[in-house]
Design an enzyme around this catalytic site. Structure first.
Site, short mmCIF file in Angstrom:
data_model
loop_
_atom_site.label_atom_id
_atom_site.label_comp_id
_atom_site.label_asym_id
_atom_site.label_seq_id
_atom_site.Cartn_x
_atom_site.Cartn_y
_atom_site.Cartn_z
N CYS A 101 0.86 -1.18 0.00
CA CYS A 101 0.00 0.00 0.00
C CYS A 101 0.90 1.23 0.00
CB CYS A 101 -0.91 0.00 1.23
SG CYS A 101 -2.01 1.42 1.35
N HIS A 145 -8.86 -3.62 -2.23
CA HIS A 145 -7.98 -2.82 -1.38
C HIS A 145 -8.40 -1.35 -1.38
CE1 HIS A 145 -3.90 -1.71 0.24
NE2 HIS A 145 -4.21 -0.59 -0.38
N GLU A 146 -8.62 -0.79 -2.58
CA GLU A 146 -8.96 0.63 -2.69
C GLU A 146 -10.35 0.91 -2.12
OE1 GLU A 146 -6.58 2.58 -3.20
OE2 GLU A 146 -5.18 1.17 -4.12
N HIS A 149 -10.26 1.36 1.48
CA HIS A 149 -9.84 2.71 1.88
C HIS A 149 -11.04 3.64 2.02
CE1 HIS A 149 -5.51 2.80 2.15
NE2 HIS A 149 -5.37 2.20 0.98
#
Length: 180
Positions: A101, A145-146, A149
């Site tokens: 990351c 993953h994004e 966020h």
């Protein structure tokens, strides 16, 4: 413009990102945000970057998992822009993947991710239409993953205190190396 990427454990990374109003997508300001995300992702040699990682709490991320040399419009032709994405289905196998990351520089750890996801997002170039993206492998991993966020979740939130302490030291070491 290339931005600095917020580094974990910044409290800003734990903020929830807001929905992008569709009438905002066509504005020059939003296009500049997307261009800044692309430029920042590329300058930091990432494969994905969420707006919250540069301090903008909006549900937009960019992804480029296979670089090419051709350019078009806001960036490289193979950069994908996801506006207000949601994962509508996770399929395939749940596998342990190495993951990094940009907000945790120098840290790579195993994370459980589905190897196929279906993502519904507004099309950046045609904001009145939603598109369904079938993503596999590293693209599926990057999208998961994004999107994490957006909800204020970082890789480190899945770890215990010992692993977080090790990550903190790796980040400090990585940041020192980058300043030299």
């Amino acid at each position: 413009m290339i931005h600095g990427v917020l580094t974990w454990p910044s409290n800003k990374l734990h903020e929830r990102s807001g929905i992008v109003p569709i009438d905002e997508v066509g504005t020059l300001e939003f296009h500049q945000l997307v261009k800044d995300l692309i430029d920042t992702m590329k300058s930091h040699r990432g494969v994905g970057l969420s707006a919250i990682q540069i301090g903008v709490p909006k549900r937009v991320f960019v992804m480029q998992v296979s670089p090419t040399s051709s350019t078009q419009g806001l960036g490289h032709a193979d950069v994908r822009v996801f506006v207000n994405p949601t994962i509508v289905e996770m399929t395939g196998d749940l596998i342990e993947m190495d993951e990094g990351c940009l907000s945790l520089p120098g840290v790579y750890e195993k994370v459980l991710r589905f190897d196929q996801v279906h993502v519904l997002a507004y099309d950046f170039f045609h904001p009145s239409k939603e598109a369904l993206w079938d993503l596999y492998g590293i693209e599926a991993q990057c999208a998961q993953h994004e999107i994490d966020h957006f909800d204020g979740i970082t890789m480190a939130d899945h770890w215990g205190p010992v692993k977080r302490d090790i990550a903190r030291r790796k980040i400090q070491k990585s940041l020192k190396r980058s300043k030299v």
